[in-house]
Scaffold this motif. Structure first.
Motif, PDB file in Angstrom:
ATOM      1  N   LEU A   1       0.828  -1.202   0.000  1.00  0.00           N
ATOM      2  CA  LEU A   1       0.000   0.000   0.000  1.00  0.00           C
ATOM      3  C   LEU A   1       0.861   1.250   0.000  1.00  0.00           C
ATOM      4  O   LEU A   1       0.447   2.291  -0.525  1.00  0.00           O
ATOM      5  CB  LEU A   1      -0.924  -0.001   1.226  1.00  0.00           C
ATOM      6  CG  LEU A   1      -1.966  -1.139   1.274  1.00  0.00           C
ATOM      7  CD1 LEU A   1      -2.734  -1.093   2.585  1.00  0.00           C
ATOM      8  CD2 LEU A   1      -2.934  -1.036   0.104  1.00  0.00           C
ATOM      9  N   ALA A   2       2.044   1.153   0.574  1.00  0.00           N
ATOM     10  CA  ALA A   2       2.954   2.297   0.598  1.00  0.00           C
ATOM     11  C   ALA A   2       3.381   2.662  -0.821  1.00  0.00           C
ATOM     12  O   ALA A   2       3.859   1.818  -1.577  1.00  0.00           O
ATOM     13  CB  ALA A   2       4.183   1.981   1.450  1.00  0.00           C
ATOM     14  N   GLN A   3       3.153   3.928  -1.182  1.00  0.00           N
ATOM     15  CA  GLN A   3       3.524   4.472  -2.495  1.00  0.00           C
ATOM     16  C   GLN A   3       2.847   3.737  -3.658  1.00  0.00           C
ATOM     17  O   GLN A   3       3.325   3.797  -4.793  1.00  0.00           O
ATOM     18  CB  GLN A   3       5.056   4.422  -2.686  1.00  0.00           C
ATOM     19  CG  GLN A   3       5.861   5.100  -1.595  1.00  0.00           C
ATOM     20  CD  GLN A   3       5.495   6.568  -1.450  1.00  0.00           C
ATOM     21  OE1 GLN A   3       5.475   7.307  -2.436  1.00  0.00           O
ATOM     22  NE2 GLN A   3       5.217   6.994  -0.229  1.00  0.00           N
ATOM     23  N   SER A   4       1.731   3.089  -3.400  1.00  0.00           N
ATOM     24  CA  SER A   4       1.015   2.398  -4.474  1.00  0.00           C
ATOM     25  C   SER A   4       0.044   3.355  -5.158  1.00  0.00           C
ATOM     26  O   SER A   4      -0.438   4.317  -4.552  1.00  0.00           O
ATOM     27  CB  SER A   4       0.237   1.209  -3.903  1.00  0.00           C
ATOM     28  OG  SER A   4      -0.840   1.655  -3.100  1.00  0.00           O
ATOM     29  N   ASP A   5      -0.243   3.064  -6.417  1.00  0.00           N
ATOM     30  CA  ASP A   5      -1.202   3.895  -7.151  1.00  0.00           C
ATOM     31  C   ASP A   5      -2.572   3.880  -6.474  1.00  0.00           C
ATOM     32  O   ASP A   5      -3.260   4.901  -6.424  1.00  0.00           O
ATOM     33  CB  ASP A   5      -1.339   3.392  -8.595  1.00  0.00           C
ATOM     34  CG  ASP A   5      -0.139   3.768  -9.453  1.00  0.00           C
ATOM     35  OD1 ASP A   5       0.709   4.554  -8.972  1.00  0.00           O
ATOM     36  OD2 ASP A   5      -0.052   3.273 -10.586  1.00  0.00           O
ATOM     37  N   MET A   6      -2.963   2.711  -5.982  1.00  0.00           N
ATOM     38  CA  MET A   6      -4.263   2.580  -5.346  1.00  0.00           C
ATOM     39  C   MET A   6      -4.445   3.568  -4.192  1.00  0.00           C
ATOM     40  O   MET A   6      -5.504   4.170  -4.033  1.00  0.00           O
ATOM     41  CB  MET A   6      -4.427   1.142  -4.821  1.00  0.00           C
ATOM     42  CG  MET A   6      -5.697   0.899  -4.009  1.00  0.00           C
ATOM     43  SD  MET A   6      -7.171   0.911  -5.043  1.00  0.00           S
ATOM     44  CE  MET A   6      -6.917  -0.587  -5.976  1.00  0.00           C
TER      45      MET A   6
END
Length: 382
Positions: free
Chosen positions: A309-314
């Protein structure tokens, strides 16, 4: 081992069985706290005694024959072939023994599978990795999760005595009442097992299995999922608190009132805006208890298994906000990502999604509100 030593050991078998019959012995099953569990224990002991008797007779005859018909005594072996009487005897005797075992076993199994005339019905739903309980006769339902923190499990904090068998919300049932369980699953196969009740029933997705219990005395009884159901299978305990009927009635009324008040308070949130600090504080708490097991406390996930989740597009792109909300609320079919819409309140959902979009350097500044969560739950446009 000499023949004399073996025969001496054989002679001790009945005493071993007697030790096994002691319910306080660590070598045996326990009787449990229900009539059925007592019947199961008695059946177990009956079969044990039969097996011990068979062992004594068979090994006794065998070693008596070895000793008294040995070559050194000049024994001459008989020479015969295909005795009809012997064939009939060694077929008939085991058949009668099996019938003698089958009759009491069938009686117990029929009793175990008879949930009729129940006083209360509870639906038990397994999911990765928690249990959901719903009382059919009362407006009460809740999820039950492992209470021990990852820090305790990993040895970073002091472990409690039952640290793997403690939950945040135990199942509460009345004593002296027949409790019927409807057991199912919403993802993979689980198994609801409480040894003290002699209840172990698979929870299969798409099917409902029945079980029942009638507890004789108050207490706390522990069990766990008994079917390998994924990476956190070992962290899916069951805790049942059996209360006197009056205490149970008070508990169920108070719990129903609390849950009704929570639903009422949630509706008030729809016209309110929570500030970022409140959302982040609550969101971190919810994330660590519900999400960190898969996506890790640092948001980096497990490569190839659970996405980061870290730095993810989502979690960082504004155009994917609605998708982010939908996945957390409704889950993602075909993956281990479960739906949290029924598990968490509006405030908790808003907080955890806010946290995911602003932790670990994501810094989107998005402060998700309860009204947005409610819109997604109802299928409305944001």
């Amino acid at each position: 081992m000499t023949t004399r030593q073996f025969l001496s050991t054989l002679a001790l078998l009945p005493s071993f069985a007697a030790v096994s019959a002691d319910e306080s012995s660590s070598f045996n099953l326990t009787k449990g706290v229900t009539n059925i569990s007592g019947q199961v224990y008695d059946l177990h002991m009956t079969i044990l005694y039969i097996c011990v008797a068979i062992g004594v007779v068979v090994f006794g005859v065998m070693f008596w024959s070895i000793v008294h018909h040995r070559k050194s005594k000049g024994a001459v072996p008989a020479n015969f072939h295909e005795s009809t009487k012997v064939e009939i005897l060694w077929t008939l005797v085991p058949f009668l023994i099996l019938i003698g075992m089958a009759v009491p076993a069938t009686r117990v199994l029929i009793a175990m599978e008879d949930p009729s005339d129940s006083d209360i019905t509870i639906q038990v739903t397994g999911s990765q990795w928690k249990w959901h309980y719903r009382y059919f006769d009362h407006d009460v339902s809740f999820f039950s999760l492992l209470a021990s923190s990852p820090a305790q499990i990993n040895g970073e904090l002091t472990k409690r005595e039952n640290y793997l068998l403690e939950v945040d919300r135990p199942l509460v049932v009345p004593i002296g009442k027949k409790v019927r369980f409807l057991i199912t699953s919403e993802d993979v196969i689980h198994s609801w097992w409480v040894p003290a009740f002699a209840v172990k029933k698979d929870a299969n997705p798409g099917f409902i299995n029945e079980a029942w219990t009638k507890i004789d005395k108050p207490g706390i009884y522990r069990g766990q999922c008994a079917e390998l159901c994924g990476k956190d299978h070992g962290f899916m305990p069951i805790v049942v608190i059996a209360k006197p009927v009056d205490e149970f009635n008070v508990w169920v009324q108070e719990t129903a009132a609390v849950q009704a008040k929570v639903r009422e308070e949630e509706q008030k949130l729809l016209s309110m805006n929570m500030d970022m600090e409140e959302l982040m504080t609550l969101g971190e708490e919810v994330y660590n208890s519900r999400c960190a097991a898969c996506h890790m406390a640092n948001g980096l996930g497990i490569p190839g298994v659970f996405p980061a989740l870290a730095q993810s597009d989502m979690a960082t792109k504004s155009e994917r906000l609605v998708e982010h909300l939908n996945i957390v609320i409704h889950g993602k079919s075909g993956t281990a990502m479960q739906a949290f819409g029924a598990q968490l309140g509006l405030k908790e959902l808003a907080a955890v999604i806010t946290y995911e979009r602003n932790a670990w350097g994501n810094d989107t500044g998005d402060a998700i509100q309860a009204s947005q969560i409610n819109a997604v739950l109802n299928g409305d446009d944001l």
